[in-house]
Design an enzyme around this catalytic site. Structure first.
Site, PDB file in Angstrom:
ATOM      1  CG  HIS A  98     -32.640 -18.068 -46.565  1.00  0.00           C
ATOM      2  ND1 HIS A  98     -31.515 -18.390 -47.735  1.00  0.00           N
ATOM      3  CD2 HIS A  98     -31.718 -17.723 -45.307  1.00  0.00           C
ATOM      4  CE1 HIS A  98     -30.557 -18.108 -46.627  1.00  0.00           C
ATOM      5  NE2 HIS A  98     -30.364 -17.524 -45.876  1.00  0.00           N
ATOM      6  CG  HIS A 137     -21.038 -21.820 -42.358  1.00  0.00           C
ATOM      7  ND1 HIS A 137     -20.557 -21.000 -41.231  1.00  0.00           N
ATOM      8  CD2 HIS A 137     -22.126 -21.492 -42.272  1.00  0.00           C
ATOM      9  CE1 HIS A 137     -21.700 -20.425 -40.624  1.00  0.00           C
ATOM     10  NE2 HIS A 137     -22.711 -20.393 -41.599  1.00  0.00           N
ATOM     11  CG  ASP A 139     -25.493  -8.271 -42.706  1.00  0.00           C
ATOM     12  OD1 ASP A 139     -24.083  -7.556 -42.455  1.00  0.00           O
ATOM     13  OD2 ASP A 139     -25.315  -9.349 -43.489  1.00  0.00           O
TER      14      ASP A 139
END
Length: 420
Positions: free
Chosen positions: A105, A17, A349
């Site tokens: 993650h 980002h 996704d």
């Protein structure tokens, strides 16, 4: 580190980002015709928002060449390429997302390593970082294609439990059927094209299997879940002699490259794990002479022997886990260790495989061009340091025609009574 390669060095920058992501490519040969139009098609293949099977993040991923190219040709100096992040939504990562390390993650591990982490997205662990790799590979791919006719093609081989037809497992009672299955697989790898792969939304070029894969991805998406699978890649036209014993074997550098891609969990090449069940007399790749070149009758080695390319197509498989960020609420703990529930927001996704295909191709391409340039440097050094050196006969390079002549002379000496 953020740099890959020794001779063709690729350094990526950027987070998911930030204002832009990009790459610096050092070691590119000069004089190659290059423009944004050479790079953009590959970025279009990996960009988000391609179909309802991928994240809806709307990024155009328009590349800008910043340096290293003048009047349409590479200068030999570092090439800088930049891709703006246009559809950033850091607000999708609210208080809950910053208070909880997301399951599976990299939030927790990055915090432990650096003492700080990106507050939105996956930072450097995000697949957005791979834009730089793909951009760099477009340059390498153009050179490899023009100089050596090398082609790199990858495709989705499985999604969840839905598999493209694999070669048969070894059964001593059905040896012929086993070999026929593998030969059919190798023939498929010889002929499959990138156009065939890209014509399918899942990037599986086998329509009946692809339809089942599509249904499996849609089921994961509708359930706010994710699913993983495998990608197979074949590299055709690689000359023999690439790879560096003993620690930089070609399969080792390919594994290094593939396992550096986000979400990868495993790598195998050639017969892979199936090779452990095949007896040696079947698995050994016998040599044959084809068109005045030494080839192998089978290719269980996957085009690599002793860590060095043997001239056969190189093929391997990469396993991808299901995407870590899902929309389902998950019981976990926050950074203080207090139990709680996290439901991720944002655009992700349900299956990374369709967009990972060009990334796998990119890393394979970068591995091969680096190995090729290393081999070039060795050959160049030999030409300058050993001009006309007398190499002992057992070590001297020879051609198949020389072997045939020696065999003919040996036969004559045994049958001609007038010879000593």
């Amino acid at each position: 580190m953020s740099t890959f390669g020794r001779m063709f060095r690729v350094t990526t920058y950027g987070e998911s980002h930030c204002k832009s992501v990009g790459v610096i490519v050092d070691g590119c040969p000069p004089g190659i015709a290059l423009s944004e139009q050479d790079v953009q098609p590959q970025l279009d293949r990996r960009r988000p928002g391609q179909s309802n099977l991928t994240t809806p993040r709307n990024e155009k991923d328009r590349v800008e060449i910043q340096a290293g190219v003048e009047l349409g040709y590479t200068l030999g100096s570092p090439i800088a390429m930049r891709v703006p992040n246009e559809d950033q939504r850091p607000h999708d990562y609210g208080d809950a997302m910053t208070q909880y390390p997301r399951p599976s993650h990299a939030d927790w591990t990055y915090l432990q390593k650096y003492g700080v982490k990106s507050s939105s997205g996956g930072g450097r662990s995000s697949a957005r970082e791979t834009i730089g790799r793909v951009a760099a590979s477009a340059i390498a791919e153009k050179y490899l294609k023009q100089a050596h006719g090398i082609e790199v093609v990858a495709f989705v081989a499985s999604v969840g439990n839905v598999h493209a037809e694999p070669p048969a497992e070894y059964d001593a009672g059905h040896k012929d059927a086993f070999l026929a299955s593998w030969h059919a697989y190798w023939e498929r790898l010889h002929t499959i094209t990138r156009e065939q792969v890209d014509a399918d939304l899942v990037r599986c070029p086998f329509p009946d299997v692809s339809a089942a894969m599509k249904r499996r991805i849609e089921a994961a998406r509708d359930d706010h879940d994710s699913i993983g699978g495998t990608i197979v890649c074949v590299i055709r036209g690689v000359p023999a002699g690439l790879g560096e014993p003993a620690f930089d074997k070609l399969q080792a550098t390919l594994a290094h490259a593939m396992l550096s891609i986000p979400a990868t969990k495993g790598f195998e090449y050639g017969s892979g794990f199936a090779g452990g069940s095949i007896p040696g007399h079947v698995h050994n790749d016998a040599f044959v002479l084809k068109d005045d070149a030494m080839r192998t009758h089978t290719n269980f080695s996957g085009g690599i022997q002793g860590g060095i390319s043997n001239g056969e197509p190189i093929y391997f498989k990469v396993v991808f886990k299901p995407a870590a960020t899902i929309g389902q609420a998950q019981a976990t703990a926050n950074y203080a260790g207090v139990a709680g529930t996290l439901a991720a927001k944002g655009r992700h996704d349900p299956c990374v495989l369709p967009r990972a295909v060009p990334i796998v191709e990119a890393m394979a391409t970068l591995t091969i061009i680096d190995a090729l340039l290393v081999q070039y440097s060795r050959q160049q050094a030999l030409q300058h340091t050993l001009p006309g050196a007398a190499i002992p006969a057992p070590l001297r390079p020879f051609k198949p025609a020389d072997v045939a002549a020696e065999a003919s002379q040996a036969a004559a000496s045994q049958t001609d009574p007038t010879r000593d």
